[in-house]
Design a protein around this motif. Structure first.
Motif, short mmCIF file in Angstrom:
data_model
loop_
_atom_site.label_atom_id
_atom_site.label_comp_id
_atom_site.label_asym_id
_atom_site.label_seq_id
_atom_site.Cartn_x
_atom_site.Cartn_y
_atom_site.Cartn_z
N MET A 248 2.98 -3.35 10.42
CA MET A 248 3.73 -3.35 9.19
C MET A 248 5.02 -2.57 9.43
N ARG A 249 6.09 -3.15 9.01
CA ARG A 249 7.38 -2.50 9.21
C ARG A 249 7.55 -1.33 8.25
N ALA A 250 8.53 -0.49 8.54
CA ALA A 250 8.77 0.71 7.74
C ALA A 250 9.17 0.35 6.31
N ILE A 251 9.95 -0.71 6.15
CA ILE A 251 10.37 -1.11 4.79
C ILE A 251 9.17 -1.52 3.95
N HIS A 252 8.19 -2.17 4.58
CA HIS A 252 6.99 -2.55 3.85
C HIS A 252 6.15 -1.33 3.47
N ARG A 253 6.12 -0.35 4.34
CA ARG A 253 5.36 0.88 4.02
C ARG A 253 6.00 1.63 2.85
N ILE A 254 7.31 1.74 2.89
CA ILE A 254 8.02 2.42 1.79
C ILE A 254 7.81 1.65 0.49
N ALA A 255 7.93 0.33 0.57
CA ALA A 255 7.73 -0.50 -0.62
C ALA A 255 6.31 -0.36 -1.14
N LEU A 256 5.35 -0.31 -0.23
CA LEU A 256 3.96 -0.16 -0.66
C LEU A 256 3.71 1.18 -1.34
N GLY B 94 10.13 -2.13 -9.02
CA GLY B 94 10.15 -3.58 -9.20
C GLY B 94 10.56 -4.32 -7.93
N LEU B 95 11.58 -3.83 -7.24
CA LEU B 95 12.00 -4.44 -5.97
C LEU B 95 10.92 -4.29 -4.90
N SER B 96 10.23 -3.17 -4.94
CA SER B 96 9.15 -2.95 -3.97
C SER B 96 8.02 -3.95 -4.18
N GLY B 97 7.76 -4.27 -5.43
CA GLY B 97 6.75 -5.29 -5.70
C GLY B 97 7.15 -6.63 -5.12
N LEU B 98 8.43 -6.96 -5.21
CA LEU B 98 8.91 -8.22 -4.63
C LEU B 98 8.86 -8.19 -3.11
N PRO C 36 5.19 -10.96 -0.03
CA PRO C 36 4.77 -11.73 1.17
C PRO C 36 3.54 -11.15 1.87
N LEU C 37 3.28 -9.86 1.71
CA LEU C 37 2.10 -9.27 2.33
C LEU C 37 0.81 -9.87 1.76
N LEU C 38 0.90 -10.36 0.54
CA LEU C 38 -0.25 -10.98 -0.10
C LEU C 38 -0.65 -12.28 0.59
#
Length: 106
Positions: A1-9, A50-54, A58-60
């Motif tokens: 998982m990339r860093a942006i996905h971790r922050i978003a999560l 909200g942006l993090s949810g978007l 794709p992880l879903l």
């Protein structure tokens, strides 16, 4: 998982906790910490959640990745019920107490 996905999560989890508090206790943690719902910083946090949810959407739909599990298969076929330090018990001296005569039990 990339860093942006971790922050978003992490931001999605924060948003989920905030929505849980709103739903169960009618308490908005973000607005109480940052001074209200209409302050600029609160709106920025809400927008980032909200942006993090978007971003996490794709992880879903990602297929599950196969994880290699290192298993120790050396000892599976070799079952040893003995103890490490003791010897096997000798049960030849035990009397048969299933006899019908009570005198034989003594």
């Amino acid at each position: 998982m990339r860093a942006i996905h971790r922050i978003a999560l992490v931001l999605v989890i924060i948003g989920a906790i905030n929505w849980g508090l709103i739903g169960f206790f009618r308490y908005d943690l973000i607005s109480s910490i940052l001074g209200g719902e209409t302050t600029a910083i609160s709106r920025v946090i809400y927008a980032l959640v909200g942006l993090s949810g978007l971003i996490c959407l794709p992880l879903l739909f990602e297929p599950a990745k196969d994880v290699e599990v290192d298993r120790n298969v050396r000892g599976y076929g070799n079952v040893n019920y003995g103890t490490e330090f003791g010897e096997e018990a000798d049960f030849t001296d035990i009397k048969n107490y299933s006899a019908k005569d009570p005198e034989e039990k003594k």
